[in-house]
Scaffold this motif. Structure first.
Motif, PDB file in Angstrom:
ATOM      1  N   ASN A 197       4.009   1.631  -1.164  1.00  0.00           N
ATOM      2  CA  ASN A 197       4.660   1.819  -2.465  1.00  0.00           C
ATOM      3  C   ASN A 197       3.686   2.316  -3.525  1.00  0.00           C
ATOM      4  O   ASN A 197       4.043   3.162  -4.353  1.00  0.00           O
ATOM      5  CB  ASN A 197       5.308   0.513  -2.917  1.00  0.00           C
ATOM      6  CG  ASN A 197       6.690   0.342  -2.336  1.00  0.00           C
ATOM      7  OD1 ASN A 197       7.650   0.931  -2.792  1.00  0.00           O
ATOM      8  ND2 ASN A 197       6.798  -0.450  -1.276  1.00  0.00           N
ATOM      9  N   LYS A 198       2.480   1.800  -3.476  1.00  0.00           N
ATOM     10  CA  LYS A 198       1.453   2.231  -4.436  1.00  0.00           C
ATOM     11  C   LYS A 198       1.155   3.721  -4.258  1.00  0.00           C
ATOM     12  O   LYS A 198       1.069   4.466  -5.239  1.00  0.00           O
ATOM     13  CB  LYS A 198       0.170   1.415  -4.223  1.00  0.00           C
ATOM     14  CG  LYS A 198      -0.917   1.698  -5.245  1.00  0.00           C
ATOM     15  CD  LYS A 198      -2.130   0.807  -5.009  1.00  0.00           C
ATOM     16  CE  LYS A 198      -3.232   1.109  -6.024  1.00  0.00           C
ATOM     17  NZ  LYS A 198      -4.433   0.262  -5.768  1.00  0.00           N
TER      18      LYS A 198
ATOM     19  N   LYS B 161       0.834  -1.208   0.000  1.00  0.00           N
ATOM     20  CA  LYS B 161       0.000   0.000   0.000  1.00  0.00           C
ATOM     21  C   LYS B 161       0.867   1.257   0.000  1.00  0.00           C
ATOM     22  O   LYS B 161       0.552   2.238  -0.676  1.00  0.00           O
ATOM     23  CB  LYS B 161      -0.912   0.004   1.232  1.00  0.00           C
ATOM     24  CG  LYS B 161      -2.063  -0.983   1.157  1.00  0.00           C
ATOM     25  CD  LYS B 161      -2.937  -0.876   2.397  1.00  0.00           C
ATOM     26  CE  LYS B 161      -4.116  -1.849   2.304  1.00  0.00           C
ATOM     27  NZ  LYS B 161      -4.965  -1.782   3.521  1.00  0.00           N
TER      28      LYS B 161
ATOM     29  N   SER C 252       4.324   5.975  -5.206  1.00  0.00           N
ATOM     30  CA  SER C 252       4.458   6.027  -6.677  1.00  0.00           C
ATOM     31  C   SER C 252       3.444   6.990  -7.283  1.00  0.00           C
ATOM     32  O   SER C 252       3.765   7.779  -8.177  1.00  0.00           O
ATOM     33  CB  SER C 252       4.248   4.629  -7.269  1.00  0.00           C
ATOM     34  OG  SER C 252       5.284   3.767  -6.878  1.00  0.00           O
ATOM     35  N   TYR C 253       2.218   6.932  -6.765  1.00  0.00           N
ATOM     36  CA  TYR C 253       1.155   7.823  -7.245  1.00  0.00           C
ATOM     37  C   TYR C 253       1.509   9.281  -6.973  1.00  0.00           C
ATOM     38  O   TYR C 253       1.382  10.143  -7.860  1.00  0.00           O
ATOM     39  CB  TYR C 253      -0.170   7.464  -6.562  1.00  0.00           C
ATOM     40  CG  TYR C 253      -1.244   8.498  -6.754  1.00  0.00           C
ATOM     41  CD1 TYR C 253      -1.950   8.608  -7.949  1.00  0.00           C
ATOM     42  CD2 TYR C 253      -1.554   9.403  -5.722  1.00  0.00           C
ATOM     43  CE1 TYR C 253      -2.928   9.576  -8.129  1.00  0.00           C
ATOM     44  CE2 TYR C 253      -2.521  10.378  -5.892  1.00  0.00           C
ATOM     45  CZ  TYR C 253      -3.208  10.456  -7.090  1.00  0.00           C
ATOM     46  OH  TYR C 253      -4.163  11.417  -7.258  1.00  0.00           O
TER      47      TYR C 253
END
Length: 199
Positions: free
Chosen positions: A111-112, A109, A115-116
């Motif tokens: 890293n997601k 969660k 990245s966003y």
């Protein structure tokens, strides 16, 4: 000493006097030491005329927040030790803060989200050679307080406002209130140098 030994601090402020320079300094020390803070505005029984008027209360709280913009993630709770009003609100906030402080975020969660955030607003670190910050990997090192390690292509020269942008994005997504979030930026070279020093 009291700040150093605590995990969560209920910082009492005289609501009739507002937030002083000394209050701000002590809150700064607490945040620097990684402590969670709930700002408690006491003696509200003496300013009932303000609190009973929704518009005046909102303006009063906004004025207080304007003196501590860097503590925007901390709740301002109005209480009266004399009458016992709103003590249940304070207790609820305290329980919530203890849970938030020890909350762990999964690597997937995290890293997601990172990245966003980086893709949404990329930042150029060196205009001459066009170096843009890239985050290869993010991991939560520990809770109490939340400390997040970001493996990046560059660990130096990251603008303060961009650090704040990432911190606020993480705070908002995982509902981290009353608690500082620490970001640590490291490159592969940084890690290798540190390992050599420990050897």
């Amino acid at each position: 000493k009291a700040i150093t030994e605590a995990d969560v601090i209920i910082y009492m402020i005289d609501a009739t006097k507002g937030i002083s320079h000394q209050d701000r300094r002590l809150c700064d020390i607490a945040i620097e030491k990684g402590k969670s803070i709930i700002i408690c505005l006491n003696k509200t029984d003496l300013i009932n005329d303000i609190l009973k008027d929704k518009k005046r209360k909102k303006e009063w709280l906004l004025d207080l927040r304007a003196t501590i913009p860097w503590l925007s993630f901390c709740e301002l709770i109005t209480v009266s030790a004399k009458t016992g009003s709103h003590m249940h609100t304070l207790k609820t906030s305290l329980k919530k803060t203890i849970l938030v402080r020890s909350k762990k975020v999964t690597t997937g969660k995290l890293n997601k989200l990172v990245s966003y955030l980086v893709d949404k607003y990329p930042v150029m670190l060196h205009k001459t050679n066009g170096t843009v910050l890239r985050v290869k990997y993010a991991s939560m090192l520990k809770a109490e307080p939340p400390t997040i390690l970001l493996f990046t292509n560059k660990s130096k020269g990251i603008p303060k406002n961009y650090r704040k942008y990432l911190t606020n994005g993480i705070r908002k997504e995982f509902n981290i209130i009353n608690t500082p979030v620490h970001l640590i930026f490291r490159t592969t070279t940084d890690i290798e140098k540190r390992m050599k020093r420990t050897q």
